[in-house]
Design a protein around this motif. Structure first.
Motif, PDB file in Angstrom:
ATOM      1  N   GLN A   1      47.276  18.686  10.981  1.00 17.63           N
ATOM      2  CA  GLN A   1      47.267  18.120   9.661  1.00 17.63           C
ATOM      3  C   GLN A   1      48.532  16.981   9.400  1.00 17.63           C
ATOM      4  OE1 GLN A   1      46.623  21.533   6.898  1.00 17.63           O
ATOM      5  NE2 GLN A   1      46.934  20.144   5.029  1.00 17.63           N
TER       6      GLN A   1
ATOM      7  N   TYR B   1      36.131  16.638  12.313  1.00 16.48           N
ATOM      8  CA  TYR B   1      35.852  17.463  13.667  1.00 16.48           C
ATOM      9  C   TYR B   1      35.188  16.774  14.659  1.00 16.48           C
ATOM     10  CZ  TYR B   1      36.481  21.666  10.400  1.00 16.48           C
ATOM     11  OH  TYR B   1      37.023  22.350   9.539  1.00 16.48           O
TER      12      TYR B   1
ATOM     13  N   ALA C   1      37.501  17.545   6.160  1.00 18.56           N
ATOM     14  CA  ALA C   1      38.045  17.426   7.473  1.00 18.56           C
ATOM     15  C   ALA C   1      37.516  16.824   8.461  1.00 18.56           C
ATOM     16  CB  ALA C   1      38.427  19.113   8.107  1.00 18.56           C
TER      17      ALA C   1
END
Length: 106
Positions: free
Chosen positions: A91, A53, A51
Motif C-alpha cells: 500500500q 489485483y 484496489a
C-alpha cells in the motif's frame, strides 16, 4: 504503540511517518520512490475500497467469496477469511484519490 489496531496497521501509513521503523516486525518498506509499505494480511485488513489485483487472483481466489451473498455482509465476511491468509499486501499513498463535488481534492 498505544491504541493501535494491529489488523489495520498498514493503513496507518497515512497518519504515522516511517511506519516500517515503528513496526519493523509487521511492516516493511517495499519500495522507496514512491513509498510503498508491505504487510501480511493479519496487519492489512481486507476492504472494498478501490484496489488492484491480478485478474487470476480476483477471479479464482476472491471471486467465489465475493459472489456468495449481498454487498452489505460481504466485506465483514471476507475480512474474517482474509486475515488468516498468507498474502502480502502493498500500500502506498495516492494511488486513488477522492474528488469532492466542490472540486477540492482530499
Amino acid at each position: 504503540e498505544p491504541d493501535v489496531d494491529e489488523s489495520h496497521l498498514l493503513h496507518y501509513l497515512h497518519f504515522l511517518p516511517f511506519l516500517h521503523l515503528r513496526f519493523p516486525s509487521q511492516i516493511t518498506l517495499c519500495h522507496r520512490n514512491p513509498t510503498w509499505y508491505c504487510a501480511g494480511t493479519a496487519n492489512a485488513e481486507y476492504s472494498n475500497n478501490p484496489a488492484l489485483y491480478r485478474t487470476a487472483f480476483l477471479q479464482e481466489t476472491l471471486g467465489p467469496l465475493l459472489a456468495r451473498d449481498d454487498y452489505n455482509t460481504m466485506e465483514r465476511r471476507v475480512a474474517q477469511w482474509w486475515k488468516t491468509q498468507p498474502f502480502r499486501v502493498a500500500q502506498g499513498d495516492g494511488l486513488f484519490c477522492h474528488e469532492r463535488v466542490d472540486g477540492q481534492r482530499v
